[in-house]
Write a protein that holds these residues in place. Sequence first.
Motif, short mmCIF file in Angstrom:
data_model
loop_
_atom_site.label_atom_id
_atom_site.label_comp_id
_atom_site.label_asym_id
_atom_site.label_seq_id
_atom_site.Cartn_x
_atom_site.Cartn_y
_atom_site.Cartn_z
N SER A 95 0.83 -1.20 0.00
CA SER A 95 0.00 0.00 0.00
C SER A 95 0.86 1.25 0.00
N MET A 96 1.94 1.25 0.79
CA MET A 96 2.83 2.39 0.84
C MET A 96 3.49 2.63 -0.51
N MET A 97 3.88 1.52 -1.16
CA MET A 97 4.52 1.65 -2.47
C MET A 97 3.56 2.22 -3.50
N PHE A 98 2.30 1.72 -3.49
CA PHE A 98 1.31 2.24 -4.43
C PHE A 98 1.02 3.71 -4.15
N GLY A 99 0.92 4.06 -2.87
CA GLY A 99 0.68 5.45 -2.51
C GLY A 99 1.81 6.35 -2.95
N GLN A 100 3.05 5.86 -2.80
CA GLN A 100 4.21 6.63 -3.22
C GLN A 100 4.22 6.83 -4.73
N LEU A 101 3.88 5.78 -5.48
CA LEU A 101 3.83 5.88 -6.94
C LEU A 101 2.77 6.89 -7.38
N THR A 102 1.62 6.86 -6.72
CA THR A 102 0.54 7.79 -7.05
C THR A 102 0.96 9.22 -6.77
N ALA A 103 1.63 9.43 -5.63
CA ALA A 103 2.05 10.77 -5.25
C ALA A 103 3.10 11.33 -6.20
N GLU A 104 3.90 10.45 -6.79
CA GLU A 104 4.96 10.89 -7.70
C GLU A 104 4.46 11.13 -9.12
N SER A 105 3.29 10.60 -9.45
CA SER A 105 2.80 10.68 -10.82
C SER A 105 2.10 12.01 -11.08
N LEU A 106 2.06 12.43 -12.34
CA LEU A 106 1.40 13.66 -12.74
C LEU A 106 0.06 13.31 -13.38
N PRO A 107 -1.06 13.83 -12.84
CA PRO A 107 -2.37 13.54 -13.44
C PRO A 107 -2.43 13.96 -14.91
N LYS A 108 -3.23 13.27 -15.67
CA LYS A 108 -3.30 13.50 -17.12
C LYS A 108 -3.71 14.93 -17.46
N ASN A 109 -4.63 15.52 -16.69
CA ASN A 109 -5.06 16.87 -17.02
C ASN A 109 -3.94 17.89 -16.80
N LEU A 110 -3.08 17.65 -15.79
CA LEU A 110 -1.95 18.56 -15.59
C LEU A 110 -0.89 18.37 -16.66
N HIS A 111 -0.71 17.12 -17.09
CA HIS A 111 0.23 16.85 -18.18
C HIS A 111 -0.25 17.55 -19.45
N CYS A 112 -1.55 17.50 -19.70
CA CYS A 112 -2.16 18.16 -20.86
C CYS A 112 -1.90 19.67 -20.79
N LEU A 113 -2.10 20.26 -19.62
CA LEU A 113 -1.88 21.70 -19.45
C LEU A 113 -0.44 22.07 -19.77
N GLU A 114 0.50 21.27 -19.27
CA GLU A 114 1.92 21.57 -19.52
C GLU A 114 2.27 21.46 -21.00
N MET A 115 1.68 20.50 -21.69
CA MET A 115 1.94 20.35 -23.13
C MET A 115 1.44 21.57 -23.91
N LYS A 116 0.26 22.07 -23.55
CA LYS A 116 -0.30 23.24 -24.23
C LYS A 116 0.56 24.49 -23.97
N LEU A 117 1.01 24.63 -22.75
CA LEU A 117 1.84 25.79 -22.42
C LEU A 117 3.21 25.72 -23.09
N MET A 118 3.76 24.52 -23.19
CA MET A 118 5.04 24.37 -23.89
C MET A 118 4.90 24.75 -25.36
N ALA A 119 3.78 24.36 -25.96
CA ALA A 119 3.51 24.75 -27.36
C ALA A 119 3.43 26.27 -27.49
N ASP A 120 2.79 26.93 -26.52
CA ASP A 120 2.72 28.40 -26.53
C ASP A 120 4.11 29.00 -26.48
N TRP A 121 4.94 28.46 -25.58
CA TRP A 121 6.28 29.02 -25.38
C TRP A 121 7.13 28.88 -26.64
N LEU A 122 7.00 27.74 -27.31
CA LEU A 122 7.84 27.48 -28.48
C LEU A 122 7.36 28.21 -29.73
N THR A 123 6.07 28.50 -29.81
CA THR A 123 5.52 29.08 -31.04
C THR A 123 5.26 30.58 -30.96
#
Length: 471
Positions: free
Chosen positions: A115-143
């Motif tokens: 359980s601790m290992m699974f909790g640690q993995l979850t805490a270290e992961s980036l939710p998909k919606n935040l990953h999506c936000l970062e991708m859109k912002l990176m596109a803004d920065w580059l273009t």
Amino acid sequence: MNLTQEMLSVNSYARQIAEQTTLAKAYIIIAKEHNNLHLAWELSTKIRSCQLLLSKAAMRDEPISLDEAEPNIRSLSSLILKAQDAHYDIATTMMTMKSHIQALEERANAASVQSMMFGQLTAESLPKNLHCLEMKLMADWLTKKSLQDFADERRNSPRLVDNNLYHFCIFSDNLLAVSVVINSTVANADHPKQLVFHIVTDSIHYGVMLAWFLNNDFKGSTVEVQNIDNFTWLNSSYSPAVKQLMATDSRKYYFDGSQDTGFEPKFRNPKYIYLLNHLRFYIPEIYPQLEKIVFLDDDVVVQKDLTPLFSLDLHGNVNGAVETCLEAFHRYYKYLNFSNPLISSKFDPQACGWAFGMNVFDLIAWRKASVTARYHYWIEQNADRTIWKLGTLPPGLLAFYGMTEPLDRRWHVLGLGYDVNVDNRLIESAAVIHFNGNMKPWLKLRINRYRPLWERYVNQTHPHLQDCATH
């Protein structure tokens, strides 16, 4: 819900059901050995019903009620009495229960580690919606070259070194978390135009952070973003921390899951090898012209004006922090190995621990006391990881020993990332609340009771956030 705490309560229905279930499991084995299969089936059926009730209790915010518990306790008690009447060989019963309890303890320990290992993995992961936000912002920065030009214009603002303003630093690669820290600080400030925020991130998130903070309004406050890779002075020749973090054995220690399975998973969390976590010990070098600064972790929410922190009298001390030994008994012996003579000869094991996350640093006193050099000394002494195992707090306790001014506890309230029972009155009175622990408010693994405190400072109107909401 904290089911463990329920189990420790003498009057808890969850505890009664759990204890009855354990007893019933032992009688199932005895019943099968005596070929009483019908009784074994009855016990198994009732155990499944009780386990379902316990499972539901663990997933919600309320304890098991009397109405829920009574039919299960009553019927299971009846079956246990029936089993006792059918199998009255006490010696056999005791031996069977003892072996069954030992097996349950082994399974519980294995489940706890998993359980601790699974909790640690979850805490270290980036939710998909935040990953999506970062991708859109990176596109803004580059273009969008206009963004890059704007960043160049803002880079040398005199406000960044003006000691008449209020300076805050945040070291993070989590865009949304940093945004909430700044939004909440600005929203509760009496004079937001006098605030300056200094962000340091890694090269991957540098463009993302700039694209966000250049395009959003923070009530006239100033936001600076720096790339840690541009700190050429922070290298293995200068910093023993960098040297150790880059060492092959350190990386193997944190990333090789095949080693010593009995070792606590949190001790192998790769975040402890991440240099951004160690930047807090280099603040005077990063901001050589500043005299005082407030350090904020990226998992805090500010609820009151923090500018009075800058006029607090630290009585010549370097670090202003809230002590943590009042309720949880977080004293030095909890963090450090006092069997090491180097520690036992220099430090009081009962000295009160304090928290990183909201700290006032007098940088003039810091430079005078050579705190960073003290930090380097202790990092070198702990090369074999025998003085402390993980984190930045233990070396902080050593480096700032005798130079920490205790602050009123209302400045910084901790525990919202692991404790479901933080007092509401304490939360309401707090200037800063801290989601320390694995259950961060931006994760699905969170404590729902506290999430609105964080979520109200998320800029939900931003088009990128709206586009990414469904991811």
